[in-house]
Design a protein around this motif. Structure first.
Motif, PDB file in Angstrom:
ATOM      1  N   VAL A 273      -3.256 -30.034 -10.060  1.00  0.00           N
ATOM      2  CA  VAL A 273      -4.614 -29.529  -9.842  1.00  0.00           C
ATOM      3  C   VAL A 273      -4.813 -28.216 -10.590  1.00  0.00           C
ATOM      4  O   VAL A 273      -5.836 -28.016 -11.254  1.00  0.00           O
ATOM      5  CB  VAL A 273      -4.912 -29.367  -8.330  1.00  0.00           C
ATOM      6  CG1 VAL A 273      -6.230 -28.641  -8.100  1.00  0.00           C
ATOM      7  CG2 VAL A 273      -4.926 -30.735  -7.652  1.00  0.00           C
TER       8      VAL A 273
ATOM      9  N   ILE B 245      -8.071 -36.598 -12.114  1.00  0.00           N
ATOM     10  CA  ILE B 245      -8.162 -35.402 -11.270  1.00  0.00           C
ATOM     11  C   ILE B 245      -9.401 -34.579 -11.609  1.00  0.00           C
ATOM     12  O   ILE B 245     -10.044 -34.029 -10.724  1.00  0.00           O
ATOM     13  CB  ILE B 245      -6.887 -34.551 -11.393  1.00  0.00           C
ATOM     14  CG1 ILE B 245      -5.685 -35.327 -10.871  1.00  0.00           C
ATOM     15  CG2 ILE B 245      -7.022 -33.239 -10.627  1.00  0.00           C
ATOM     16  CD1 ILE B 245      -4.357 -34.640 -11.092  1.00  0.00           C
TER      17      ILE B 245
ATOM     18  N   SER C 280      -6.336 -28.945  -3.348  1.00  0.00           N
ATOM     19  CA  SER C 280      -5.242 -29.918  -3.452  1.00  0.00           C
ATOM     20  C   SER C 280      -5.149 -30.777  -2.198  1.00  0.00           C
ATOM     21  O   SER C 280      -4.931 -31.988  -2.281  1.00  0.00           O
ATOM     22  CB  SER C 280      -3.910 -29.204  -3.673  1.00  0.00           C
ATOM     23  OG  SER C 280      -3.896 -28.548  -4.907  1.00  0.00           O
TER      24      SER C 280
ATOM     25  N   ASP D 207       1.941 -35.709   1.572  1.00  0.00           N
ATOM     26  CA  ASP D 207       3.079 -36.605   1.401  1.00  0.00           C
ATOM     27  C   ASP D 207       4.406 -35.880   1.534  1.00  0.00           C
ATOM     28  O   ASP D 207       5.440 -36.441   1.239  1.00  0.00           O
ATOM     29  CB  ASP D 207       3.019 -37.283   0.027  1.00  0.00           C
ATOM     30  CG  ASP D 207       1.841 -38.228  -0.092  1.00  0.00           C
ATOM     31  OD1 ASP D 207       1.397 -38.761   0.937  1.00  0.00           O
ATOM     32  OD2 ASP D 207       1.369 -38.429  -1.212  1.00  0.00           O
TER      33      ASP D 207
ATOM     34  N   ASP E 252       5.933 -33.213  -2.785  1.00  0.00           N
ATOM     35  CA  ASP E 252       4.728 -33.752  -3.396  1.00  0.00           C
ATOM     36  C   ASP E 252       3.600 -32.726  -3.395  1.00  0.00           C
ATOM     37  O   ASP E 252       2.801 -32.686  -4.325  1.00  0.00           O
ATOM     38  CB  ASP E 252       4.262 -35.005  -2.661  1.00  0.00           C
ATOM     39  CG  ASP E 252       5.146 -36.207  -2.943  1.00  0.00           C
ATOM     40  OD1 ASP E 252       5.877 -36.190  -3.950  1.00  0.00           O
ATOM     41  OD2 ASP E 252       5.098 -37.159  -2.152  1.00  0.00           O
ATOM     42  N   GLU E 253       3.544 -31.915  -2.363  1.00  0.00           N
ATOM     43  CA  GLU E 253       2.490 -30.913  -2.267  1.00  0.00           C
ATOM     44  C   GLU E 253       2.547 -29.941  -3.445  1.00  0.00           C
ATOM     45  O   GLU E 253       1.528 -29.640  -4.061  1.00  0.00           O
ATOM     46  CB  GLU E 253       2.598 -30.154  -0.947  1.00  0.00           C
ATOM     47  CG  GLU E 253       1.512 -29.123  -0.750  1.00  0.00           C
ATOM     48  CD  GLU E 253       1.645 -28.399   0.581  1.00  0.00           C
ATOM     49  OE1 GLU E 253       0.866 -27.457   0.788  1.00  0.00           O
ATOM     50  OE2 GLU E 253       2.506 -28.750   1.397  1.00  0.00           O
TER      51      GLU E 253
ATOM     52  N   LYS F 253      -5.850 -40.720  -3.580  1.00  0.00           N
ATOM     53  CA  LYS F 253      -5.399 -40.155  -4.855  1.00  0.00           C
ATOM     54  C   LYS F 253      -6.314 -40.643  -5.961  1.00  0.00           C
ATOM     55  O   LYS F 253      -6.715 -41.794  -6.000  1.00  0.00           O
ATOM     56  CB  LYS F 253      -3.961 -40.574  -5.147  1.00  0.00           C
ATOM     57  CG  LYS F 253      -2.953 -39.760  -4.413  1.00  0.00           C
ATOM     58  CD  LYS F 253      -1.600 -39.919  -5.038  1.00  0.00           C
ATOM     59  CE  LYS F 253      -0.656 -38.945  -4.376  1.00  0.00           C
ATOM     60  NZ  LYS F 253       0.651 -38.944  -5.001  1.00  0.00           N
TER      61      LYS F 253
ATOM     62  N   PHE G 228      -5.440 -34.881  -2.361  1.00  0.00           N
ATOM     63  CA  PHE G 228      -4.217 -35.644  -2.159  1.00  0.00           C
ATOM     64  C   PHE G 228      -3.813 -35.636  -0.693  1.00  0.00           C
ATOM     65  O   PHE G 228      -3.871 -34.599  -0.046  1.00  0.00           O
ATOM     66  CB  PHE G 228      -3.063 -35.042  -2.974  1.00  0.00           C
ATOM     67  CG  PHE G 228      -3.287 -35.067  -4.458  1.00  0.00           C
ATOM     68  CD1 PHE G 228      -3.091 -36.230  -5.179  1.00  0.00           C
ATOM     69  CD2 PHE G 228      -3.692 -33.927  -5.131  1.00  0.00           C
ATOM     70  CE1 PHE G 228      -3.289 -36.259  -6.548  1.00  0.00           C
ATOM     71  CE2 PHE G 228      -3.894 -33.938  -6.506  1.00  0.00           C
ATOM     72  CZ  PHE G 228      -3.692 -35.114  -7.213  1.00  0.00           C
TER      73      PHE G 228
ATOM     74  N   GLN H  91       3.949 -30.455  -6.381  1.00  0.00           N
ATOM     75  CA  GLN H  91       3.661 -31.208  -7.595  1.00  0.00           C
ATOM     76  C   GLN H  91       2.155 -31.454  -7.715  1.00  0.00           C
ATOM     77  O   GLN H  91       1.584 -31.320  -8.800  1.00  0.00           O
ATOM     78  CB  GLN H  91       4.415 -32.537  -7.560  1.00  0.00           C
ATOM     79  CG  GLN H  91       4.351 -33.314  -8.846  1.00  0.00           C
ATOM     80  CD  GLN H  91       5.219 -34.557  -8.788  1.00  0.00           C
ATOM     81  OE1 GLN H  91       5.665 -34.988  -7.729  1.00  0.00           O
ATOM     82  NE2 GLN H  91       5.463 -35.121  -9.939  1.00  0.00           N
ATOM     83  N   ASN H  92       1.506 -31.790  -6.608  1.00  0.00           N
ATOM     84  CA  ASN H  92       0.065 -32.004  -6.614  1.00  0.00           C
ATOM     85  C   ASN H  92      -0.678 -30.716  -6.938  1.00  0.00           C
ATOM     86  O   ASN H  92      -1.644 -30.723  -7.705  1.00  0.00           O
ATOM     87  CB  ASN H  92      -0.395 -32.560  -5.269  1.00  0.00           C
ATOM     88  CG  ASN H  92       0.098 -33.961  -5.025  1.00  0.00           C
ATOM     89  OD1 ASN H  92       0.488 -34.680  -5.943  1.00  0.00           O
ATOM     90  ND2 ASN H  92       0.096 -34.374  -3.768  1.00  0.00           N
ATOM     91  N   GLN H  93      -0.246 -29.603  -6.361  1.00  0.00           N
ATOM     92  CA  GLN H  93      -0.886 -28.323  -6.642  1.00  0.00           C
ATOM     93  C   GLN H  93      -0.744 -27.950  -8.115  1.00  0.00           C
ATOM     94  O   GLN H  93      -1.676 -27.423  -8.715  1.00  0.00           O
ATOM     95  CB  GLN H  93      -0.311 -27.219  -5.765  1.00  0.00           C
ATOM     96  CG  GLN H  93      -0.785 -27.283  -4.339  1.00  0.00           C
ATOM     97  CD  GLN H  93      -0.213 -26.172  -3.483  1.00  0.00           C
ATOM     98  OE1 GLN H  93       0.485 -25.293  -3.952  1.00  0.00           O
ATOM     99  NE2 GLN H  93      -0.527 -26.220  -2.196  1.00  0.00           N
TER     100      GLN H  93
END
Length: 74
Positions: free
Chosen positions: A48, A7, A29, A36, A40-41, A3, A33, A43-45
């Protein structure tokens, strides 16, 4: 890939290392990352995508808003 706290630098590093191709949001993404879990995927996307929009506004990358694919600006 671990992580990143920044970003934008991570995105630009991936794109600079692969200047001949473009990346889908999901693919980028996943590179930035670890997996998780589904929550989380998403949220990460979202994080990004927010940064991709910013970098596109700064003319550093080209983001195709219809396909969510991006590449370095020339």
């Amino acid at each position: 890939m671990k992580k990143y706290s920044n970003i934008s630098n991570a995105i630009l590093a991936v794109l600079k290392d692969n200047p001949e191709r473009d990346f889908a949001l999901e693919e980028l993404s996943a590179l930035l990352f670890p997996r998780d879990g589904q929550e989380d995927e998403k949220q990460n996307q979202a994080a990004v995508l927010d940064m991709l929009i910013f970098l596109d506004d700064q003319k550093m990358i080209l983001l195709d808003f219809e396909t969510d694919r991006c590449r370095l600006a020339k």
